[in-house]
Design a protein around this motif. Structure first.
Motif, PDB file in Angstrom:
ATOM      1  N   PHE A  48       0.818  -1.207   0.000  1.00 28.77           N
ATOM      2  CA  PHE A  48       0.000   0.000   0.000  1.00 28.77           C
ATOM      3  C   PHE A  48       0.857   1.265   0.000  1.00 28.77           C
ATOM      4  CE2 PHE A  48      -2.355  -3.401   2.034  1.00 28.77           C
ATOM      5  CZ  PHE A  48      -3.451  -3.467   1.193  1.00 28.77           C
TER       6      PHE A  48
ATOM      7  N   VAL B 211     -10.269   2.417  11.128  1.00 25.74           N
ATOM      8  CA  VAL B 211      -9.676   1.801   9.950  1.00 25.74           C
ATOM      9  C   VAL B 211     -10.602   2.074   8.766  1.00 25.74           C
ATOM     10  CG1 VAL B 211      -8.902  -0.348   8.948  1.00 25.74           C
ATOM     11  CG2 VAL B 211      -8.853  -0.033  11.419  1.00 25.74           C
ATOM     12  N   GLY B 212     -10.020   2.470   7.652  1.00 26.46           N
ATOM     13  CA  GLY B 212     -10.839   2.650   6.464  1.00 26.46           C
ATOM     14  C   GLY B 212     -11.373   4.056   6.306  1.00 26.46           C
TER      15      GLY B 212
ATOM     16  N   TYR C 286      -0.971   6.138   6.791  1.00 28.92           N
ATOM     17  CA  TYR C 286       0.088   5.998   5.800  1.00 28.92           C
ATOM     18  C   TYR C 286       0.799   7.345   5.577  1.00 28.92           C
ATOM     19  CZ  TYR C 286      -1.984   1.426   4.664  1.00 28.92           C
ATOM     20  OH  TYR C 286      -2.448   0.147   4.722  1.00 28.92           O
TER      21      TYR C 286
ATOM     22  N   PRO D  16      -3.206   6.254  -2.878  1.00 23.36           N
ATOM     23  CA  PRO D  16      -4.364   6.930  -2.305  1.00 23.36           C
ATOM     24  C   PRO D  16      -5.526   5.978  -2.048  1.00 23.36           C
ATOM     25  CG  PRO D  16      -4.274   7.330  -4.659  1.00 23.36           C
ATOM     26  CD  PRO D  16      -3.068   6.505  -4.312  1.00 23.36           C
ATOM     27  N   MET D  17      -6.566   6.504  -1.453  1.00 26.89           N
ATOM     28  CA  MET D  17      -7.816   5.778  -1.295  1.00 26.89           C
ATOM     29  C   MET D  17      -8.782   6.290  -2.343  1.00 26.89           C
ATOM     30  SD  MET D  17      -8.383   5.546   2.814  1.00 26.89           S
ATOM     31  CE  MET D  17     -10.126   5.190   2.707  1.00 26.89           C
ATOM     32  N   ARG D  18      -9.656   5.399  -2.762  1.00 25.54           N
ATOM     33  CA  ARG D  18     -10.710   5.798  -3.684  1.00 25.54           C
ATOM     34  C   ARG D  18     -11.982   5.968  -2.873  1.00 25.54           C
ATOM     35  NH1 ARG D  18     -12.420   1.064  -6.948  1.00 25.54           N
ATOM     36  NH2 ARG D  18     -13.778   0.863  -5.154  1.00 25.54           N
ATOM     37  N   LEU D  19     -12.597   7.124  -2.953  1.00 22.90           N
ATOM     38  CA  LEU D  19     -13.869   7.329  -2.263  1.00 22.90           C
ATOM     39  C   LEU D  19     -14.950   7.384  -3.319  1.00 22.90           C
ATOM     40  CD1 LEU D  19     -12.798  10.131   0.227  1.00 22.90           C
ATOM     41  CD2 LEU D  19     -12.882   7.683   0.618  1.00 22.90           C
ATOM     42  N   ALA D  20     -15.948   6.545  -3.189  1.00 25.17           N
ATOM     43  CA  ALA D  20     -16.993   6.555  -4.218  1.00 25.17           C
ATOM     44  C   ALA D  20     -18.333   6.792  -3.558  1.00 25.17           C
ATOM     45  CB  ALA D  20     -17.013   5.244  -4.959  1.00 25.17           C
TER      46      ALA D  20
ATOM     47  N   ARG E 292     -18.296  -2.516  10.394  1.00 18.99           N
ATOM     48  CA  ARG E 292     -17.674  -1.426   9.643  1.00 18.99           C
ATOM     49  C   ARG E 292     -17.922  -1.570   8.145  1.00 18.99           C
ATOM     50  NH1 ARG E 292     -11.926  -1.072  12.271  1.00 18.99           N
ATOM     51  NH2 ARG E 292     -12.666   0.134  14.067  1.00 18.99           N
TER      52      ARG E 292
ATOM     53  N   ARG F 212     -23.814   3.502   3.895  1.00 18.09           N
ATOM     54  CA  ARG F 212     -23.621   4.910   3.552  1.00 18.09           C
ATOM     55  C   ARG F 212     -23.335   5.069   2.064  1.00 18.09           C
ATOM     56  NH1 ARG F 212     -20.481   4.955   8.428  1.00 18.09           N
ATOM     57  NH2 ARG F 212     -18.557   4.839   7.241  1.00 18.09           N
TER      58      ARG F 212
ATOM     59  N   ARG G 297     -17.733   3.295  -1.130  1.00 24.47           N
ATOM     60  CA  ARG G 297     -16.938   2.174  -1.614  1.00 24.47           C
ATOM     61  C   ARG G 297     -15.474   2.511  -1.370  1.00 24.47           C
ATOM     62  NH1 ARG G 297     -17.122   0.771  -7.187  1.00 24.47           N
ATOM     63  NH2 ARG G 297     -17.695   2.894  -7.647  1.00 24.47           N
ATOM     64  N   ALA G 298     -15.185   3.013  -0.178  1.00 20.57           N
ATOM     65  CA  ALA G 298     -13.824   3.459   0.114  1.00 20.57           C
ATOM     66  C   ALA G 298     -12.860   2.308  -0.111  1.00 20.57           C
ATOM     67  CB  ALA G 298     -13.734   3.946   1.553  1.00 20.57           C
ATOM     68  N   ALA G 299     -11.848   2.580  -0.919  1.00 22.99           N
ATOM     69  CA  ALA G 299     -10.909   1.522  -1.270  1.00 22.99           C
ATOM     70  C   ALA G 299      -9.499   2.046  -1.172  1.00 22.99           C
ATOM     71  CB  ALA G 299     -11.180   1.040  -2.690  1.00 22.99           C
ATOM     72  N   GLN G 300      -8.593   1.154  -0.791  1.00 20.43           N
ATOM     73  CA  GLN G 300      -7.186   1.510  -0.758  1.00 20.43           C
ATOM     74  C   GLN G 300      -6.533   0.933  -2.004  1.00 20.43           C
ATOM     75  OE1 GLN G 300      -5.071   3.320   1.471  1.00 20.43           O
ATOM     76  NE2 GLN G 300      -3.696   2.957  -0.259  1.00 20.43           N
ATOM     77  N   VAL G 301      -5.924   1.826  -2.799  1.00 20.90           N
ATOM     78  CA  VAL G 301      -5.263   1.396  -4.032  1.00 20.90           C
ATOM     79  C   VAL G 301      -3.938   0.705  -3.678  1.00 20.90           C
ATOM     80  CG1 VAL G 301      -4.411   2.159  -6.268  1.00 20.90           C
ATOM     81  CG2 VAL G 301      -6.327   3.351  -5.199  1.00 20.90           C
TER      82      VAL G 301
ATOM     83  N   ARG H 230     -17.139  -5.648  -5.896  1.00 26.52           N
ATOM     84  CA  ARG H 230     -16.857  -4.286  -6.339  1.00 26.52           C
ATOM     85  C   ARG H 230     -17.588  -3.278  -5.471  1.00 26.52           C
ATOM     86  NH1 ARG H 230     -16.689  -5.471 -12.829  1.00 26.52           N
ATOM     87  NH2 ARG H 230     -14.454  -5.893 -12.869  1.00 26.52           N
TER      88      ARG H 230
ATOM     89  N   GLY I 178     -15.723  -2.469  -2.477  1.00 28.75           N
ATOM     90  CA  GLY I 178     -14.535  -1.636  -2.634  1.00 28.75           C
ATOM     91  C   GLY I 178     -13.403  -2.293  -3.417  1.00 28.75           C
ATOM     92  N   PHE I 179     -13.540  -3.582  -3.713  1.00 29.78           N
ATOM     93  CA  PHE I 179     -12.496  -4.234  -4.486  1.00 29.78           C
ATOM     94  C   PHE I 179     -12.460  -3.665  -5.897  1.00 29.78           C
ATOM     95  CE2 PHE I 179     -12.783  -7.604  -1.295  1.00 29.78           C
ATOM     96  CZ  PHE I 179     -11.456  -7.889  -1.132  1.00 29.78           C
TER      97      PHE I 179
ATOM     98  N   VAL J  73      -8.306  -2.699  -2.571  1.00 28.02           N
ATOM     99  CA  VAL J  73      -9.062  -3.500  -1.603  1.00 28.02           C
ATOM    100  C   VAL J  73      -9.915  -2.553  -0.768  1.00 28.02           C
ATOM    101  CG1 VAL J  73      -7.267  -5.262  -1.484  1.00 28.02           C
ATOM    102  CG2 VAL J  73      -7.274  -3.432   0.195  1.00 28.02           C
TER     103      VAL J  73
ATOM    104  N   ALA K 133     -11.125  -0.224   1.984  1.00 24.07           N
ATOM    105  CA  ALA K 133     -10.217   0.504   2.871  1.00 24.07           C
ATOM    106  C   ALA K 133     -10.158  -0.127   4.261  1.00 24.07           C
ATOM    107  CB  ALA K 133     -10.646   1.961   2.958  1.00 24.07           C
ATOM    108  N   ALA K 134     -11.274  -0.680   4.713  1.00 20.60           N
ATOM    109  CA  ALA K 134     -11.291  -1.253   6.061  1.00 20.60           C
ATOM    110  C   ALA K 134     -10.409  -2.491   6.153  1.00 20.60           C
ATOM    111  CB  ALA K 134     -12.723  -1.600   6.466  1.00 20.60           C
TER     112      ALA K 134
ATOM    113  N   ALA L 218      -7.390  -2.744   4.469  1.00 23.85           N
ATOM    114  CA  ALA L 218      -6.032  -2.438   4.019  1.00 23.85           C
ATOM    115  C   ALA L 218      -5.016  -3.062   4.969  1.00 23.85           C
ATOM    116  CB  ALA L 218      -5.818  -0.933   3.947  1.00 23.85           C
TER     117      ALA L 218
END
Lengths: 372, 571
Positions: A174, A279-280, A325, A368-372, B415, B422, B425-429, B454, B457-458, B473, B475-476, B478
């Motif tokens: 990461f 977390v997250g 991070y 980074p994180m992706r926020l959707a 979580r 909410r 789809r918070a995801a950590q690249v 997906r 968040g994947f 993945v 974010a929770a 990561a």
């Protein structure tokens, strides 16, 4: 076996080797510390068969010998008052009398032959590095090591020797940390790469990097790496495998670049992380001209919004990160000013010291994180 | 006809004689087969059965090569289901020994006796009218000294023969098989048709208790058998038996699938014990590959591997493998298999001392204060870790034990669910995309769960062939390998059912539950600092349902102060 030793010397040496004792080893002898006499003192060794530590301790030797004593010895010596302690093994070599002033302990030991011998380092290839550099480089990479053992190479720090320079590299998938420093000397191969377990690296820094100046010789033999100081030696099993091509991950260009005081950004991130605590949860960065707006929100807790003064080049940008991070990267930038380059809202970002002379000493790539 | 059958020598040692003769007995429909060895079979191998005997003409023909009566047309080779189709067993044996055969069909007035030495039939005469067939093979390799010398010691040959016979006995649990050596009974299977009985007779009751039943029908492949729990795993790679269409074959054929199914369950260097019987339509398997018939070739190997893999996973996951406890699903009465399960690991009862019932269940402990409503998780103060798995904590009204894995699972689950509700789809690249090679059946599992992955968040994309690429993945989650998370997820998704007694769950809830358990499994057994314990307890306090993990197991046990006083006789 008979010798006299200063309490403070022995206590300090025992404290160093104790970290390699395996308290729950199925081999009882590995729960102990090997004590051997040398020409001018003692050698103390312990190993859990992943890591081995050997420390020399000044002592006055009256009679040579070797014995394994339980690691409890460290607790005993720590409680003994400052001053001289006498050690004498019985004729059969099974017990050790420890006497000082008017007191005596008698401790049961194991024969030294049962202790697996610590491997000996090779003469070459060997690389010498200043303790201060080693300490810095370990600090700047150990935090990024992965704790998920499904990919063993990620649980280690890659050492890359290149001519007069050495790089330490760590990633958990990461983020990626690269720390670079100078070698004082080298023998044998000019180039080399090994992966040292994260735990080994931390122990090396603790055992060899503790006090002030001095140098450490790093050598590789078989599947082990050796670190030798004036009195200490750490041997550590290497991680086998192929480290991913880390250079490809470090961005070569940017779409947005900012320069700011390291402290300002770090403090703001640390405050934001009090809100984005779970977390997250993400901290958001909006870069626009001379302002960086940093914000975070947690539904149950509240929100935070801060402005940080920056200079920037390139496009405006909105990007989100795991605050941990960012913080762990920023804490390892040792210079007052830093630069931070971005390649897009979903692609790698790269922070480093701003001073061109230091710019290669530490790089941290954070995804980074992706926020959707 | 004979040319169509892969030729080859089938008699190498007494064990091969045992194998060929016992296969003939099984083909003859025997319900009881007795094998006796003298001098490891070097002096005598005797096999008697109560199967369909032969008349005089058939008995004589049995000593002629390729006189098999089992195949009459070349097409029959594609539908072989009997053992001894090769039809050369008896002549091959007779060529290198002195054979006496006594046989009689049921109901016949008299039987037939055939004597044959070194391949020459020396006599065919009337014999006793005992239904069935008895074959004596004496002085094996009397006329081929080199092969006679090549045989091992009596003990070694007995062991080899016993192994071959055991494999056959496991392939035919409905037949009572016994083995004697120098007149002593070594073992005998009861022939009840229950595989577990045969396993217990061969390997002991303790071993049998460590086996769980496997049963599934996937596509055209039926899998039945027994899978060994980790407790009966071995270092020597033995106790692995594979039966295909009633024929013992080398277990190597399914090794990959078995290894995959046991991945993560066994210590390094240990191999699982199993007895697996596959039923594959005869036109989907080629048995005529090797003269010793220990190999077969599947038309669709992945189909078979998939069936083996999934049936093993199903069987193993019904088990709480290490806790010595039956998972709820396995506690239900299960017909014929009930007794197998009942004979397995003992069910754990909630003790009278510690008790914090699962919501909806009747409280077990005597404590009124042990009702779950009484727990104020926020007020718990961690004291230390017990066994690397549990957190001991002090509460205002007693002592608590928290299962850190279950607690962690609950926290992650809520979580992941909350993020979903909410619409996040918070995801950590990832620094570099990870690739994942899909195993048998996983392609379908992925295509049916891609959407929900997906949403969670994947970021998953195809990468050609059976490989996919994971680029981000949730974010929770990561900190963990994305590929490993997806692989673990696919392992369970689609086959996991909602926990019993719970309202039906959405795909999203199921995905969250599975991902939480994958992640928490990694963290289970981790040494925690007091600070980390406190953080986990606070996180748990913030959960909507802190008292159970998403699977319904309790997260916390309580010992109330009143109870403690009473136990110390201070009430």
């Amino acid at each position: 076996m008979k010798f006299k030793v200063a309490q403070e010397d022995l206590a300090q040496s025992l404290q160093l080797v104790q970290r390699a004792v395996s308290p729950r080893s199925p081999l009882p002898v590995l729960q102990g510390i090997l004590i051997e006499t040398t020409s001018d003192g003692l050698a103390l060794s312990a190993t859990d068969q992943e890591i081995g530590i050997r420390v020399l301790c000044p002592a006055t030797v009256a009679e040579e010998g070797a014995l394994v004593l339980p690691s409890r010895l460290g607790d005993i010596v720590r409680k003994i008052p400052f001053g001289e302690i006498s050690f004498e093994a019985d004729a059969a070599g099974n017990t050790m009398d420890i006497t000082w002033e008017r007191s005596r302990f008698t401790i049961n030991g194991f024969p030294a032959q049962e202790f697996p011998p610590l491997p000996e380092p090779a003469q070459a290839p060997a690389y010498t590095i200043a303790k201060s550099e080693l300490r810095r480089m370990v600090r700047q990479t150990a935090f990024a090591v992965s704790h998920d053992d499904s990919r063993p190479v990620f649980t280690g720090v890659l050492f890359v020797f290149e001519g007069e320079r050495v790089k330490f590299v760590a990633t958990d998938g990461f983020r990626l940390a690269v720390s670079e420093g100078d070698l004082v000397d080298r023998q044998g191969d000019i180039e080399g790469e090994v992966i040292v377990p994260g735990r080994g690296v931390s122990e090396v820094s603790r055992v060899l990097g503790e006090e002030g100046d001095g140098q450490v010789k790093v050598s590789v033999s078989g599947n082990r790496v050796f670190f030798e100081g004036a009195r200490e030696r750490v041997v550590c099993r290497l991680i086998e495998g192929q480290f991913p091509p880390f250079n490809q991950v470090i961005p070569k260009q940017f779409v947005t670049k900012l320069t700011c005081r390291t402290r300002d950004l770090l403090d703001a991130c640390e405050r934001a992380s009090l809100i984005a605590r779970d977390v997250g949860q993400a901290v958001k960065l909006e870069i626009n001209g001379s302002t960086l707006v940093l914000s975070a929100s947690a539904p149950e807790l509240g929100t935070v919004r801060e402005e940080v003064a920056i200079e920037s080049q390139g496009d405006t940008l909105e990007i989100a990160f795991n605050p941990r991070y960012l913080i762990e990267g920023l804490r390892n930038i040792d210079s007052e000013k830093m630069t931070y380059e971005f390649t897009g809202p979903l692609s790698p970002s790269c922070m480093r010291p701003a001073d061109p002379e230091e710019a290669d000493s530490f790089i941290c790539v954070v995804l980074p994180m992706r926020l959707a | 006809m004979a040319g169509r059958i892969a030729a080859g020598e089938v008699v190498e040692r007494p064990a091969s004689v045992v194998k060929e003769l016992v296969e003939n007995s099984l083909d003859a429909g025997a319900s009881r087969i007795e094998v006796e060895l003298v001098d490891g079979g070097r002096s005598l191998v005797k096999v008697s059965d109560d199967g369909e005997g032969m008349d005089a003409e058939d008995a004589r023909l049995a000593f002629e090569r390729h006189a098999t009566s089992k195949l009459s047309r070349p097409e029959d080779l594609d539908r072989i289901t009997s053992y001894g189709f090769r039809g050369e067993a008896l002549p091959s044996i007779a060529a290198v020994s002195r054979v006496k055969l006594v046989t009689c069909p049921a109901g016949a007035a008299e039987g037939t006796e055939v004597l044959c030495e070194g391949g020459e039939v020396s006599a065919v005469r009337p014999g006793p009218a005992r239904p069935g067939t008895v074959v004596w093979v004496r002085d094996l390799f009397f006329n081929t000294p080199a092969r006679r010398e090549a045989m091992g010691s009596a003990a070694a040959e007995t062991a080899r023969a016993a192994e071959v016979l055991a494999a056959l006995a496991l392939a035919a649990p409905g037949v009572a098989v016994s083995l004697r050596s120098e007149g002593n009974l070594l073992w005998s299977t009861p022939g009840t048709g229950n595989l577990l009985d045969a396993v217990a007779a061969l390997f002991g009751a303790a071993f049998a208790r460590g086996m769980v039943p496997v049963e599934s029908l996937k596509g055209p492949v039926r899998v039945r058998g027994l899978a060994g729990l980790p407790a009966v795993s071995r270092r020597d790679g033995r106790r692995q038996h594979l039966v295909v269409n009633g024929r013992p074959v080398t277990p190597r054929l399914i090794r990959t699938a078995v290894e995959r199914a046991y991945r993560g369950l066994l210590e390094a260097g240990r191999t699982p014990a199993f007895v697996m019987a596959l039923e594959v339509p005869p036109d989907r398997v080629d048995v005529n590959v090797h003269p010793a018939k220990t190999f077969v070739r599947f038309r669709d190997r992945r189909e078979v591997e998939g069936a083996v893999y999934h049936s093993l996973r199903d069987a193993l996951e019904r088990r709480d493998l290490f806790a010595g406890r039956l998972a709820p699903a396995a506690r239900e009465p299960g017909g014929q298999e009930g007794d197998i399960r009942g004979g397995g690991v003992e069910a754990r009862e909630t003790g009278p001392l510690w008790g914090l019932p699962v919501p909806g269940e009747v409280p077990v402990g005597p404590e009124a204060s042990s009702r779950p409503d009484a727990v104020d998780f926020g007020a718990l103060e961690p004291l230390g870790q017990v066994g690397g798995l549990f957190i001991a904590a002090r509460g205002p009204d007693g002592l608590y034990l928290v299962d850190q894995h279950a607690a962690h699972e609950r926290v992650l689950y809520e979580r992941l669910l909350a993020a979903g509700q909410r619409g996040e789809r918070a995801a950590q690249v990832l620094v570099a995309p990870e690739t994942l090679d899909l195993g048998p059946g996983e392609e379908e599992a992925l295509s049916s769960s891609l959407e929900v992955l997906r949403e969670t968040g994947f970021d998953i994309a195809p990468f050609g062939g059976r490989t996919v690429m994971v680029r981000a993945v949730p974010a929770a989650l990561a900190g963990m390998s994305g590929a490993r998370l997806v692989a673990d997820f696919l392992d369970r998704f689609g086959r996991e059912k909602a926990p019993p007694g719970k309202p039906p769950e959405s795909d999203r809830m199921q995905a969250a539950r599975i991902l939480a358990s994958c992640r928490a499994a990694v963290k289970g057994g981790e040494a925690l600092t007091l600070e980390a314990m406190g953080a986990l307890l606070r996180d748990l306090a913030g959960c909507a349902e802190p008292r159970t993990c998403p699977h319904g197991r309790p997260t916390v046990l309580k010992l109330g102060l009143d109870e403690i006083r009473r136990r110390f006789g201070r009430s």
